[in-house]
Design a protein around this motif. Structure first.
Motif, mmCIF file in Angstrom:
data_model
loop_
_atom_site.group_PDB
_atom_site.id
_atom_site.type_symbol
_atom_site.label_atom_id
_atom_site.label_comp_id
_atom_site.label_asym_id
_atom_site.label_seq_id
_atom_site.Cartn_x
_atom_site.Cartn_y
_atom_site.Cartn_z
ATOM 1 N N PHE A 98 0.791 -1.225 0.000
ATOM 2 C CA PHE A 98 0.000 0.000 0.000
ATOM 3 C C PHE A 98 0.827 1.281 0.000
ATOM 4 O O PHE A 98 0.273 2.374 -0.004
ATOM 5 N N LYS A 99 2.144 1.161 -0.014
ATOM 6 C CA LYS A 99 2.987 2.355 0.154
ATOM 7 C C LYS A 99 2.895 3.330 -1.016
ATOM 8 O O LYS A 99 3.215 4.519 -0.853
ATOM 9 N N ASN A 100 2.453 2.862 -2.180
ATOM 10 C CA ASN A 100 2.358 3.750 -3.339
ATOM 11 C C ASN A 100 0.934 4.226 -3.614
ATOM 12 O O ASN A 100 0.664 4.829 -4.652
ATOM 13 N N LEU A 101 0.038 3.962 -2.669
ATOM 14 C CA LEU A 101 -1.332 4.423 -2.830
ATOM 15 C C LEU A 101 -1.422 5.930 -2.646
ATOM 16 O O LEU A 101 -0.508 6.575 -2.124
ATOM 17 N N HIS A 102 -2.549 6.514 -3.036
ATOM 18 C CA HIS A 102 -2.784 7.935 -2.820
ATOM 19 C C HIS A 102 -2.776 8.230 -1.330
ATOM 20 O O HIS A 102 -3.124 7.392 -0.508
ATOM 21 N N PHE A 103 -2.357 9.445 -0.969
ATOM 22 C CA PHE A 103 -2.246 9.823 0.439
ATOM 23 C C PHE A 103 -3.553 9.642 1.213
ATOM 24 O O PHE A 103 -3.541 9.363 2.405
ATOM 25 N N ASP A 104 -4.697 9.813 0.560
ATOM 26 C CA ASP A 104 -5.976 9.616 1.237
ATOM 27 C C ASP A 104 -6.054 8.231 1.857
ATOM 28 O O ASP A 104 -6.514 8.060 2.993
ATOM 29 N N PHE A 105 -5.612 7.223 1.103
ATOM 30 C CA PHE A 105 -5.674 5.846 1.587
ATOM 31 C C PHE A 105 -4.639 5.603 2.679
ATOM 32 O O PHE A 105 -4.915 4.916 3.670
ATOM 33 N N ILE A 106 -3.433 6.154 2.502
ATOM 34 C CA ILE A 106 -2.369 5.949 3.480
ATOM 35 C C ILE A 106 -2.767 6.525 4.836
ATOM 36 O O ILE A 106 -2.540 5.919 5.881
ATOM 37 N N VAL A 107 -3.364 7.721 4.830
ATOM 38 C CA VAL A 107 -3.824 8.338 6.069
ATOM 39 C C VAL A 107 -4.801 7.406 6.788
ATOM 40 O O VAL A 107 -4.693 7.174 8.001
ATOM 41 N N ASN A 108 -5.754 6.871 6.061
ATOM 42 C CA ASN A 108 -6.760 6.001 6.673
ATOM 43 C C ASN A 108 -6.178 4.673 7.137
ATOM 44 O O ASN A 108 -6.633 4.104 8.144
ATOM 45 N N THR A 146 -8.102 17.268 -0.876
ATOM 46 C CA THR A 146 -7.546 15.924 -0.917
ATOM 47 C C THR A 146 -6.305 15.869 -0.053
ATOM 48 O O THR A 146 -5.643 16.889 0.189
ATOM 49 N N ALA A 147 -5.976 14.703 0.434
ATOM 50 C CA ALA A 147 -4.843 14.559 1.338
ATOM 51 C C ALA A 147 -3.528 14.868 0.638
ATOM 52 O O ALA A 147 -3.340 14.547 -0.539
ATOM 53 N N ASN A 148 -2.610 15.493 1.376
ATOM 54 C CA ASN A 148 -1.257 15.708 0.892
ATOM 55 C C ASN A 148 -0.286 15.162 1.934
ATOM 56 O O ASN A 148 -0.700 14.556 2.921
ATOM 57 N N TYR A 149 1.004 15.373 1.722
ATOM 58 C CA TYR A 149 1.964 14.755 2.635
ATOM 59 C C TYR A 149 1.829 15.273 4.064
ATOM 60 O O TYR A 149 2.129 14.563 5.018
ATOM 61 N N SER A 150 1.347 16.507 4.237
ATOM 62 C CA SER A 150 1.165 17.034 5.591
ATOM 63 C C SER A 150 0.111 16.243 6.359
ATOM 64 O O SER A 150 0.217 16.064 7.581
ATOM 65 N N TRP A 151 -0.922 15.776 5.652
ATOM 66 C CA TRP A 151 -1.946 14.949 6.300
ATOM 67 C C TRP A 151 -1.326 13.637 6.790
ATOM 68 O O TRP A 151 -1.627 13.174 7.892
ATOM 69 N N VAL A 152 -0.480 13.051 5.950
ATOM 70 C CA VAL A 152 0.176 11.796 6.327
ATOM 71 C C VAL A 152 1.097 12.036 7.525
ATOM 72 O O VAL A 152 1.140 11.239 8.462
ATOM 73 N N VAL A 153 1.834 13.128 7.489
ATOM 74 C CA VAL A 153 2.727 13.487 8.596
ATOM 75 C C VAL A 153 1.935 13.589 9.899
ATOM 76 O O VAL A 153 2.355 13.078 10.939
ATOM 77 N N SER A 154 0.786 14.239 9.854
ATOM 78 C CA SER A 154 -0.052 14.371 11.052
ATOM 79 C C SER A 154 -0.464 13.003 11.577
ATOM 80 O O SER A 154 -0.432 12.750 12.797
ATOM 81 N N SER A 155 -0.849 12.110 10.676
ATOM 82 C CA SER A 155 -1.261 10.766 11.086
ATOM 83 C C SER A 155 -0.106 9.987 11.702
ATOM 84 O O SER A 155 -0.278 9.277 12.701
ATOM 85 N N ILE A 156 1.079 10.117 11.113
ATOM 86 C CA ILE A 156 2.253 9.424 11.648
ATOM 87 C C ILE A 156 2.622 9.975 13.021
ATOM 88 O O ILE A 156 2.914 9.223 13.955
ATOM 89 N N ALA A 157 2.610 11.306 13.149
ATOM 90 C CA ALA A 157 2.934 11.924 14.437
ATOM 91 C C ALA A 157 1.944 11.498 15.510
ATOM 92 O O ALA A 157 2.324 11.187 16.644
ATOM 93 N N ASP A 158 0.664 11.448 15.146
ATOM 94 C CA ASP A 158 -0.362 11.002 16.102
ATOM 95 C C ASP A 158 -0.135 9.543 16.505
ATOM 96 O O ASP A 158 -0.365 9.166 17.662
#
Length: 206
Positions: free
Chosen positions: A4-14, A63-75
């Motif tokens: 799943f690492k190459n999926l769109h950021f929306d999916f990675i966040v979820n 739509t999700a961008n890398y900042s959204w993913v960063v927030s999810s990882i930090a959380d």
């Protein structure tokens, strides 16, 4: 997870948020799941293309961008270090540290307009969430040092102090989130290292 690492950021966040929801609050350690999840997060933020800014098309806020993913990882890291009952294993602190260091080297801070609510901006921004995760990481390390009698001071000077010193070196480059959260978490920093904290308190630093 590697599929799943190459999926769109929306999916990675979820994906990240879904795993964290399952992991946190469960008395079972789920050690292997945390290993896979943190390795997944490290691999994502280590990809140069991850940090490429999307071209403006008027849809960037929808739509999700890398900042959204960063927030999810930090959380996720904060969730795995804040409560010792549900924290991930001590050996996983190394990978969480690497993730936080990569993010703090790349994630830009937010704008802080005059008369803004600095605390609100900081705790909700991607960079601010990463700094809060770093604070929880440092506190978790020191609690473990107390528990194992390995030496709180030695633990602090061997690693967390270095990361916070790096953040202090950026305070004249609009590192507003760190300045704000340093003040907001002052009692915790005093607990980590009283002398170091008071050395960084003089107003000329800000």
């Amino acid at each position: 997870l590697q599929n799943f690492k190459n999926l769109h950021f929306d999916f990675i966040v979820n994906i990240i948020e879904g795993y964290v929801e399952l992991l946190v609050g469960d008395m079972n350690s789920h050690k292997e799941i945390w290993i896979y999840l943190l390795d997944f997060c490290e691999e994502i933020v280590s990809l140069p293309k991850f940090w490429e800014k999307p071209e403006g098309n008027g849809q960037e806020y929808l739509t999700a961008n890398y900042s959204w993913v960063v927030s999810s990882i930090a959380d996720a890291i904060r969730s795995g270090t804040s409560d010792d009952k549900f924290a991930f294993e001590a050996e996983l602190l190394r990978v969480s540290r690497r993730i936080l260091e990569i993010i703090l080297e790349n994630q830009e801070g937010e704008e802080f307009p005059d008369k803004c609510d600095a605390v609100s901006i900081s705790i909700n921004s991607s960079r601010g969430k990463c700094i809060e995760a770093l604070i929880n990481y440092a506190l978790r390390r020191c609690r473990l040092a107390d528990k194992t009698k390995s030496g709180r001071a030695k633990n602090w000077h061997s690693d967390p102090k270095f990361l916070f010193e790096k953040e202090f070196s950026k305070i004249f480059d609009s590192n507003h989130e760190f300045v704000t959260l340093f003040a907001n978490y002052l009692p915790n920093f005093i607990d980590l290292d009283r002398d170091w904290t008071f050395e960084h308190l003089p107003l000329e630093h800000f």
